[in-house]
Design an enzyme around this catalytic site. Structure first.
Site, mmCIF file in Angstrom:
data_model
loop_
_atom_site.group_PDB
_atom_site.id
_atom_site.type_symbol
_atom_site.label_atom_id
_atom_site.label_comp_id
_atom_site.label_asym_id
_atom_site.label_seq_id
_atom_site.Cartn_x
_atom_site.Cartn_y
_atom_site.Cartn_z
ATOM 1 C CE LYS A 217 -10.022 7.594 2.713
ATOM 2 N NZ LYS A 217 -10.717 6.314 2.307
ATOM 3 C CD GLN B 63 -13.429 5.130 0.203
ATOM 4 O OE1 GLN B 63 -12.296 5.801 0.332
ATOM 5 N NE2 GLN B 63 -14.083 5.252 1.427
ATOM 6 C CG ASP C 223 -8.036 1.258 4.439
ATOM 7 O OD1 ASP C 223 -7.987 2.253 5.023
ATOM 8 O OD2 ASP C 223 -8.686 0.847 3.648
#
Ligand code: NDP
Length: 305
Positions: free
Chosen positions: A66, A110, A133
């Site tokens: 990422k 994460q 997200d």
């Protein structure tokens, strides 16, 4: 060479391979242009705060990928590495700080988190405007109600693939195998939003192959290596493989038995090179979208004063 690539070159079958890498590159190139324009207009840069708790190697590798994506498109990646024994209070305090920081456009924690930390609480603590997200209940609720909001990256990426390959959805039967909050459920609602007739399957579904064989578009998000073989697929159907599984020898495989599905499907995503890369591209897109929306909100707040 990966299994998917091997199959690609050796195949005698008919399915079209949906090239996620190519489409992800297009998405990222659009994002890069948007960011350049945003920087010219505002002098500011989008930034993504990535919080990694613990030292899980898979999570570390996802974060690295990422970061690379951020670099490619012009997003400032801000890394926050915390030890595995971080307390919930400490993590909450960091999220509060990032929520309040006008220089942070998006926040990503994460997952999975180390045992003892409450993932639900973390997801709910992130400001929905920075929830790139798309997991926050507010954003999932907006999806359910057909309102604009951050869409979860993986299902959003699947929709981009379907659109880019001109796969018709209206009136078609879409079957989604899996009902998680991050993939299966949002995927089903995104397909519904596009007027597909949607069936959601799960571990208690009876005669799963028969249900799947009704699908014009079959999305597998199960987490079971190569479970979906040709016997689950209607001839000519589009098969989207969300699964990412490592076999004992370390090979990456999807939830679909690619070789077997290839002879029946009309179009299919490989693993790797299908949905996974799209997830990251959509994360970049969500981050610039969040940044633009926050800037617009700040501007309108200034005008109100
Ligand atoms: P979850 O484990 O949260 O959900 C799996 C779902 O599959 C559940 O709804 C479960 O049903 C269902 N399921 C499990 N076994 C069966 C079975 N035998 N028959 C029918 N349904 C079954 O997984 P995720 O949704 O998080 O992820 C799914 C897959 O996608 C994983 O391989 C994951 O690694 C991958 N993934 C890939 C991403 C990408 O970027 N490409 C991003 C996120 C995930 P029930 O609810 O009844 O338990």
């Amino acid at each position: 060479m990966s299994k998917a690539n091997t199959a690609n070159t050796a195949r005698a079958a008919t399915a079209q391979i949906i090239d996620g890498r190519m489409i992800a590159a297009l998405v990222k190139s659009d994002v890069r242009l948007l960011i350049e324009r945003f920087k010219l207009e505002t002098g500011a840069s989008p930034s993504l705060a990535m919080v990694l708790v613990g030292d899980d190697p898979a999570s570390q590798s996802y974060v690295r990928m990422k970061e690379r994506d951020c670099e490619q498109v012009g997003i400032i990646a801000r890394d926050y590495r915390l030890p595995a024994d971080t307390s919930q209070e400490h993590l909450n305090a960091l999220i509060d700080e990032l929520n309040a920081d006008a220089g942070v456009s998006g926040i990503l924690v994460q997952m999975p988190l180390p045992a003892g930390l409450d993932e639900e609480a973390v997801v709910e603590r992130i400001d929905p405007a920075k929830d790139v997200d798309g997991f926050h209940p507010t954003n999932l609720g907006r999806l359910l109600r057909g309102q604009p909001g951050m869409r979860p990256c993986t299902p959003a990426g699947v929709m981009v693939l379907l659109d880019q390959y001109g796969i018709e959805l209206e009136g078609k039967h879409a079957v989604v195998v899996g009902r998680s909050n991050i993939v299966g459920k949002p995927q089903a609602f995104l397909l519904l939003e596009r007027n597909a007739t949607v069936t959601i399957c799960h571990s208690r579904t009876r005669d799963l192959p028969a249900v799947c064989r009704q699908a014009d578009v079959l999305v597998a998000a199960v987490g079971r290596p190569q479970m979906i073989d040709a016997s689950y697929i209607k001839p000519g159907a589009t098969v989207i493989d969300v699964g990412i599984n490592r076999t004992e020898d370390g090979t990456l495989v999807g939830d679909v038995d690619f070789e077997s599905a290839l002879s029946v499907a009309g179009a299919i995503t490989p693993v790797p090179g299908g949905v996974g890369v799209m997830t990251r591209a959509c994360l970049m897109r969500n981050t610039i979208d969040a940044c633009v929306a926050q800037e617009a909100a700040r501007k309108s707040a200034r005008l109100m004063k």
